[in-house]
Design a protein around this motif. Structure first.
Motif, mmCIF file in Angstrom:
data_model
loop_
_atom_site.group_PDB
_atom_site.id
_atom_site.type_symbol
_atom_site.label_atom_id
_atom_site.label_comp_id
_atom_site.label_asym_id
_atom_site.label_seq_id
_atom_site.Cartn_x
_atom_site.Cartn_y
_atom_site.Cartn_z
ATOM 1 N N LEU A 292 -7.529 0.911 8.730
ATOM 2 C CA LEU A 292 -7.692 2.113 8.550
ATOM 3 C C LEU A 292 -9.136 2.719 8.633
ATOM 4 N N PHE A 293 -9.954 1.742 8.263
ATOM 5 C CA PHE A 293 -11.512 2.208 8.290
ATOM 6 C C PHE A 293 -12.116 1.623 9.579
ATOM 7 N N GLY B 210 -6.314 -1.372 4.701
ATOM 8 C CA GLY B 210 -7.775 -0.643 4.745
ATOM 9 C C GLY B 210 -8.543 -1.021 5.662
ATOM 10 N N ARG B 211 -8.706 -2.337 6.192
ATOM 11 C CA ARG B 211 -9.327 -2.499 7.055
ATOM 12 C C ARG B 211 -9.025 -2.046 8.642
ATOM 13 N N VAL C 188 -2.775 -3.823 0.772
ATOM 14 C CA VAL C 188 -4.117 -3.013 0.836
ATOM 15 C C VAL C 188 -5.131 -3.444 1.538
ATOM 16 N N LYS C 189 -5.537 -4.668 1.286
ATOM 17 C CA LYS C 189 -6.548 -5.188 2.116
ATOM 18 C C LYS C 189 -6.486 -5.100 3.561
ATOM 19 N N ILE D 274 0.014 3.003 8.904
ATOM 20 C CA ILE D 274 -1.210 4.016 9.252
ATOM 21 C C ILE D 274 -0.543 5.469 9.340
ATOM 22 N N PHE E 118 -8.820 9.833 10.003
ATOM 23 C CA PHE E 118 -8.836 9.757 8.401
ATOM 24 C C PHE E 118 -9.737 10.806 8.216
ATOM 25 N N PHE F 116 0.983 -1.287 -0.023
ATOM 26 C CA PHE F 116 -0.020 -0.063 -0.019
ATOM 27 C C PHE F 116 0.840 1.074 0.057
#
Lengths: 171, 100
Positions: free
Chosen positions: A133-134, A130-131, A126-127, B60, A141, A51
């Motif tokens: 991060l969200f 992303g999990r 990325v998967k 992150i 964010f 990512f």
């Protein structure tokens, strides 16, 4: 094998970074910095942080450096017109930066770290990222999107010409 | 795979090259570029430690550093364009007018 790749990438990164700060033409500086960012992206790929590899390529080497190049061309600064500092002050500054580097490296030599190589993980995909991060980081964010909006409005506001100047140009 | 020590060395060398650039150069745009180089050195170390501890929080954080860097560059370059429009130069040494 990967170790050799690390040394090649690292040596090239240091070389291009040095050329970046030493180039007298600002456009050459920008191009060497783009090369540095590409090589650092290679390091991310070596750590399986896919990512960050893609984001570094798109955001840094793509968007930010194009912005730099655009401003450089807009201001017509692609000539070697930069006034130089005196040799004495340059010498002082190189010595002070070198002392900082020696201090950092000496501190790292003092502390014995784990000599084992980095583990191969898939947290940088990325998967998975992303999990995280969200779910855990969704509030930062959203706040960062507000920061982006503020920066965009601020850039337009600061860079805008005043109305009188525009009329002078039009006349 | 190289160990964490190698990444510590590489990022501190890159960071110090950025520091030397900020100290050496007088062109405002190149100063901003050197700050970007320093941020990238820190990003590299964040990612290395994130891989080392198998914790995704570091990566992150790198993402958020990139967000802040992009905002910083947009505002910084707008300020530089404004300074160029008023003084016809991006030399940082002429921006000491506030100095007493």
């Amino acid at each position: 094998m990967l170790s050799y790749l690390f040394y090649i990438l690292g040596g090239l990164t240091i070389f291009t970074a040095l050329r970046m700060i030493l180039a007298s033409n600002p456009v050459h500086s920008v191009l060497y910095l783009i090369a540095t960012f590409f090589l650092i992206s290679g390091q991310y790929l070596l750590m399986n942080a896919q990512f960050l590899f893609i984001v570094n390529l798109i955001v840094y080497a793509g968007a930010i450096m194009v912005l730099f190049l655009f401003v450089l061309m807009l201001l017509n600064l692609n000539k070697e017109t930069e006034p130089q500092k005196s040799i004495k002050s340059k010498f002082t500054m190189v010595i002070s930066a070198g002392i900082l580097m020696i201090t950092l490296l000496a501190a790292f030599i003092q502390n014995q770290h784990d000599p084992a190589s980095l583990p191969l993980t898939d947290i940088g995909l990325v998967k998975n990222l992303g999990r995280v991060l969200f779910t855990n980081y969704v509030v930062p964010f959203e706040i960062s999107s507000i920061l982006f909006l503020a920066a965009m409005v601020g850039a337009v506001l600061v860079g805008k010409q005043k109305n009188e100047e525009m009329e002078e140009i039009n006349e | 795979m190289p160990g964490i020590d190698h990444y510590l060395w590489l990022s501190s060398i890159l960071f110090c090259i950025g520091v030397a650039g900020v100290l050496l150069r007088r062109n405002g745009i190149i100063l901003l570029m050197c700050i970007e180089l320093m941020l990238n050195a820190v990003n590299l170390l964040f990612t290395a430690f994130s891989t080392y501890y198998q914790d995704s929080a570091g990566q992150i954080f790198v993402f958020f550093i990139m967000v802040v860097a992009a905002a910083e560059v947009a505002v910084g370059l707008a300020i530089l364009v404004m300074i160029y429009r008023n003084t016809k130069s991006v030399d940082v040494s002429i921006m000491d007018k506030l100095k007493f």
